[in-house]
Design a protein around this motif. Structure first.
Motif, PDB file in Angstrom:
ATOM      1  N   LYS A 153       0.851  -1.212   0.000  1.00  0.00           N
ATOM      2  CA  LYS A 153       0.000   0.000   0.000  1.00  0.00           C
ATOM      3  C   LYS A 153       0.878   1.250   0.000  1.00  0.00           C
ATOM      4  N   TRP A 179       1.121   4.037  -2.834  1.00  0.00           N
ATOM      5  CA  TRP A 179       0.658   5.413  -2.579  1.00  0.00           C
ATOM      6  C   TRP A 179       1.754   6.416  -2.938  1.00  0.00           C
ATOM      7  N   SER A 202      -1.292   4.911   7.444  1.00  0.00           N
ATOM      8  CA  SER A 202      -2.262   6.029   7.372  1.00  0.00           C
ATOM      9  C   SER A 202      -1.654   7.316   7.901  1.00  0.00           C
ATOM     10  N   ASP A 233      -6.356  13.459  -3.307  1.00  0.00           N
ATOM     11  CA  ASP A 233      -7.742  13.324  -2.819  1.00  0.00           C
ATOM     12  C   ASP A 233      -8.531  14.620  -2.933  1.00  0.00           C
ATOM     13  N   ARG A 256     -15.309  10.470   0.433  1.00  0.00           N
ATOM     14  CA  ARG A 256     -14.277  10.282   1.468  1.00  0.00           C
ATOM     15  C   ARG A 256     -14.724   9.228   2.480  1.00  0.00           C
ATOM     16  N   GLY A 313     -14.476   5.802   0.932  1.00  0.00           N
ATOM     17  CA  GLY A 313     -13.071   5.390   0.893  1.00  0.00           C
ATOM     18  C   GLY A 313     -12.596   4.913   2.254  1.00  0.00           C
ATOM     19  N   LEU A 314     -12.974   5.650   3.289  1.00  0.00           N
ATOM     20  CA  LEU A 314     -12.550   5.277   4.643  1.00  0.00           C
ATOM     21  C   LEU A 314     -13.130   3.911   5.044  1.00  0.00           C
ATOM     22  N   GLN A 357     -11.321   1.202   3.191  1.00  0.00           N
ATOM     23  CA  GLN A 357      -9.962   1.054   3.756  1.00  0.00           C
ATOM     24  C   GLN A 357     -10.007   0.298   5.085  1.00  0.00           C
ATOM     25  N   VAL A 361      -7.165   5.850  -1.468  1.00  0.00           N
ATOM     26  CA  VAL A 361      -7.721   4.556  -1.067  1.00  0.00           C
ATOM     27  C   VAL A 361      -7.383   3.458  -2.072  1.00  0.00           C
ATOM     28  N   THR A 392      -4.613   1.125  -1.015  1.00  0.00           N
ATOM     29  CA  THR A 392      -5.025  -0.007  -0.165  1.00  0.00           C
ATOM     30  C   THR A 392      -5.716  -1.080  -1.001  1.00  0.00           C
TER      31      THR A 392
END
Ligand SMILES: N[C@@H](CCC(=O)N[C@@H](CS)C(=O)NCC(=O)O)C(=O)O
Length: 234
Positions: free
Chosen positions: A23, A27, A64, A79, A87, A90-91, A94, A189, A192
């Motif tokens: 991840k 990222w 994170s 983002d 959002r 996505g959270l 995740q 996200v 992930t």
């Protein structure tokens, strides 16, 4: 500002067998931040977990926290423009993958004997050859305790796998026909989702959960799309 990524890296066909490390590097690439890979060892501060990033004199642990900190330091715009509902979605995705599916993955890779017979050779690589068996057996005891403490490890294997399949199907339902989880372009996200989907569909996995992941055309197409976008040079 140079960035060092301390991660669990072995000779494998993905950059790391650790989904949190995969991840992180995914990222960094999505964010356009260049980084140098370093070998992680268990004692590295601040949380004793991989990945860890060093930026100048600062050591940052937890993927994170790293995303949050580097977004600020490097003015990352990945983002930007997401709605509050996007959002939140996505959270939730995740958290599902990182805090639930992850333990089913640990269970499948580390605690099922037929998979472990192969997987321990991947995990043991950083140790000197003579110490690999005791080293991986020690790691395995820690994983067994963690999966039991989280709770999934107290269920029958079939139940653990059924729950993990439901997680993956839920993420695929959110993905729908979109190329990336929240629309036309990858967002944080997706680092992930890519890491989990790539590792979950890896041929080393056996049994109903791994087979289910490998049988989802949308999952495989997403992994390929992300690989082309982020990892085509690797
Ligand atoms: N919440 C952490 C979780 C990281 C994590 O669990 N990493 C695993 C490797 S995949 C680890 O370091 N395990 C060693 C341990 O738990 O002692 C993150 O997002 O970075």
């Amino acid at each position: 500002m140079s960035v060092e990524l301390y991660q669990f890296a072995v000779d494998w066909d993905l950059p790391s067998p650790s989904p949190f490390c995969l991840k992180m590097s995914t990222w960094l690439r999505l964010a356009g931040i260049s980084y140098e890979v370093k070998a992680w060892t268990p004692g590295i501060a601040p949380h004793g977990k991989a990945p860890v990033v060093r930026v100048g004199d600062d050591w940052i642990g937890d993927s994170s926290c790293i995303v949050e900190s580097l977004t600020e330091r490097f003015s990352v715009t990945l983002d930007e423009g997401l709605s509050p509902a996007q959002r939140a979605t996505g959270l939730l995705v995740q958290r599902t993958l990182e805090e639930h599916t992850y333990f089913a993955l640990l269970n499948d890779r580390w605690l099922v004997d037929e998979v472990w017979a192969t997987y321990r050779d991947v995990i043991g690589q950083p140790a000197p050859r003579a110490l690999r068996r005791p080293f991986t057996a020690w790691l395995r005891r820690g994983v067994r305790a963690a999966v039991r403490a989280q709770g999934l490890g107290r269920h029958e294997l079939s139940e653990v796998r059924a729950r993990a399949i439901a997680d993956v199907d839920a993420v695929l339902a959110v993905l729908g026909d979109q190329p990336f989880l929240l629309g036309e372009e990858p967002r944080s996200v997706d680092a992930t989702v890519y890491a989990w989907f790539a590792i979950l569909s890896h041929p080393i996995g056996q049994g109903a959960f791994a087979e289910h992941c490998r049988a989802q055309p949308a999952l495989l197409a997403y992994v390929e799309r992300m690989r082309e976008r982020v990892w085509s040079d690797a």
